[in-house]
Write a protein that holds these residues in place. Structure first.
Motif, PDB file in Angstrom:
ATOM      1  N   HIS A 182      12.578   3.559 -30.538  1.00  0.00           N
ATOM      2  CA  HIS A 182      12.073   2.887 -29.348  1.00  0.00           C
ATOM      3  C   HIS A 182      12.935   1.667 -29.030  1.00  0.00           C
ATOM      4  O   HIS A 182      13.515   1.060 -29.939  1.00  0.00           O
ATOM      5  CB  HIS A 182      10.618   2.451 -29.546  1.00  0.00           C
ATOM      6  CG  HIS A 182       9.660   3.594 -29.723  1.00  0.00           C
ATOM      7  ND1 HIS A 182       9.531   4.269 -30.923  1.00  0.00           N
ATOM      8  CD2 HIS A 182       8.801   4.188 -28.860  1.00  0.00           C
ATOM      9  CE1 HIS A 182       8.628   5.219 -30.787  1.00  0.00           C
ATOM     10  NE2 HIS A 182       8.178   5.202 -29.542  1.00  0.00           N
ATOM     11  N   SER A 230       7.967   6.629 -24.299  1.00  0.00           N
ATOM     12  CA  SER A 230       9.331   6.992 -24.707  1.00  0.00           C
ATOM     13  C   SER A 230      10.150   5.803 -25.191  1.00  0.00           C
ATOM     14  O   SER A 230      10.921   5.924 -26.131  1.00  0.00           O
ATOM     15  CB  SER A 230      10.048   7.686 -23.545  1.00  0.00           C
ATOM     16  OG  SER A 230      10.100   6.836 -22.416  1.00  0.00           O
ATOM     17  N   LYS A 270       2.222   4.538 -27.847  1.00  0.00           N
ATOM     18  CA  LYS A 270       3.664   4.767 -27.776  1.00  0.00           C
ATOM     19  C   LYS A 270       4.007   5.527 -26.514  1.00  0.00           C
ATOM     20  O   LYS A 270       3.331   6.491 -26.156  1.00  0.00           O
ATOM     21  CB  LYS A 270       4.155   5.584 -28.982  1.00  0.00           C
ATOM     22  CG  LYS A 270       4.093   4.890 -30.324  1.00  0.00           C
ATOM     23  CD  LYS A 270       4.627   5.830 -31.406  1.00  0.00           C
ATOM     24  CE  LYS A 270       4.570   5.227 -32.794  1.00  0.00           C
ATOM     25  NZ  LYS A 270       5.069   6.180 -33.815  1.00  0.00           N
ATOM     26  N   ALA A 286       6.751   0.909 -28.103  1.00  0.00           N
ATOM     27  CA  ALA A 286       5.686   1.100 -29.084  1.00  0.00           C
ATOM     28  C   ALA A 286       4.885  -0.193 -29.170  1.00  0.00           C
ATOM     29  O   ALA A 286       5.472  -1.286 -29.184  1.00  0.00           O
ATOM     30  CB  ALA A 286       6.263   1.455 -30.453  1.00  0.00           C
TER      31      ALA A 286
END
Length: 363
Positions: free
Chosen positions: A310, A274, A272, A277
């Motif tokens: 995300h 920012s 992950k 993912a």
């Protein structure tokens, strides 16, 4: 007599003069920078990786994790190395390579191009990949047996494998370990609803808990058996399962019938950053396949959760793998035959090297 230091020549040069020197004497300035400490990787490198966060999912999350560990704990590992290739004579970053390790084993060589694929000319690929290979081989204490495979966009993987083979005389394996499509799903493409489960079926989707460790370990071991040569002993699979559960990186779909519960599918999310993912493992044991759309339900549930925080969920799926249809129904792009080209959907290869001459890792 006190020595009066002379100002270095470059303090009198303009940027245009420097560019002229670099362009006329490229052999004096290496286009490859090395970093064996993540906390010393320049901000410009992290910036370019974050600007290409989807493609960089194989490098960026691990680099950020190691950065945090090294910065705040002061602990360093001699198995973490990053190389950055810039256009000769400029600061324009074109490729980032990682040669790193995780808690279960060493990773393949990962290479992320940070320029559009259309700019990956044969000349650029030849120069950059040879420069990377030379840099690795000149690295103090580096063993060529460490490079057991390369994973990257297809043209990059082929170029690196060819250069490494020529320089080390370690032959590549003709059939790739992994021939995959890189795809993504967003809030705009996710198909949020699943078909209702059959009447009387007790189906639960949730993060795995400690009580699931043994079952998750068995499924991790079975999953590894589908990805030769990266098999796992039960001991190693148990270690992986414990880490996944401890780090909240694995979900399970549990089915209860006649009072007996069984895990029918797992989904792991181990990378992950920012905005991105990455789903890194999806496995349904044979006795639950083609029943109740277990993998589809769980992947969709995990994507719904991940997309709360995300922008995209990404994954790799083998070319010709029936699972591509599952991911397509969830909302991953560019997986159906004849579908229009989708930006960011790419063909990636993991190319292995002669197993008799390398030390296999795990990822």
């Amino acid at each position: 007599m006190r020595y009066k230091a002379k100002l270095p020549l470059y303090t009198f040069l303009t940027n245009s003069s420097l560019d002229l020197i670099y362009s006329t004497m490229p052999s004096l300035v290496s286009p490859v920078q090395r970093f064996d400490c993540a906390s010393r990787i320049p901000a410009a490198v992290f910036d370019i990786l974050r600007a290409n966060a989807a493609r960089a999912n194989v490098i960026l999350p691990h680099a950020e994790k190691v950065f945090g560990m090294q910065k705040f704990t002061g602990k360093f590992s001699n198995e973490q190395l990053w190389l950055v290739y810039s256009r000769p004579g400029t600061s324009i970053i074109q490729f980032v390579l990682s040669c790193t390790e995780g808690q279960i084993g060493t990773y393949p060589i990962f290479i992320v191009p940070t320029v559009p694929l259309r700019e990956l000319t044969p000349e650029l690929l030849e120069l950059s990949m040879k420069a990377f290979c030379d840099a690795l081989l000149k690295e103090p204490g580096f063993r060529k047996q460490r490079v057991y495979s390369i994973f990257s966009v297809d043209v990059v993987a082929k170029a690196f494998a060819g250069a490494w083979e020529r320089l080390t005389e370690i032959n590549r394996i003709e059939a790739p370990y992994y021939d995959a499509t890189f795809t993504m799903c967003s809030k705009d493409t996710l198909v949020y609803t699943s078909p209702p489960p059959p009447d009387g079926l007790d189906l639960e989707m949730r993060p795995a808990m400690e009580k699931d460790a043994q079952d998750v370990a068995l499924l991790c071991q079975e999953f590894a058996e589908t990805s030769p040569p990266f098999s796992l002993s039960l001991e190693k699979a148990s270690e992986e399962a414990d880490l996944l559960i401890k780090n909240h990186q694995v979900w399970v779909l549990e089915i209860t019938t006649n009072g007996e519960s069984e895990i029918a599918s797992i989904v792991a999310v181990t990378r992950k950053s920012s905005g991105i993912a990455a789903i890194t493992k999806v496995y349904t044991p044979e006795n639950w396949r083609r029943k109740f759309r277990c993998a589809e339900r769980l992947v969709r549930r995990v994507c719904r959760e991940l997309l709360k925080t995300h922008e995209q969920v990404v994954l790799y799926v083998g070319v010709g793998n029936p699972a591509a249809k599952v991911y397509d129904r969830v909302g991953f792009q560019g997986l159906t035959e004849g579908s229009p080209a989708v930006g960011g959907v790419e063909h990636w290869l993991e190319i292995g090297f002669d197993q008799a001459k390398v030390d296999l890792g795990h990822w």
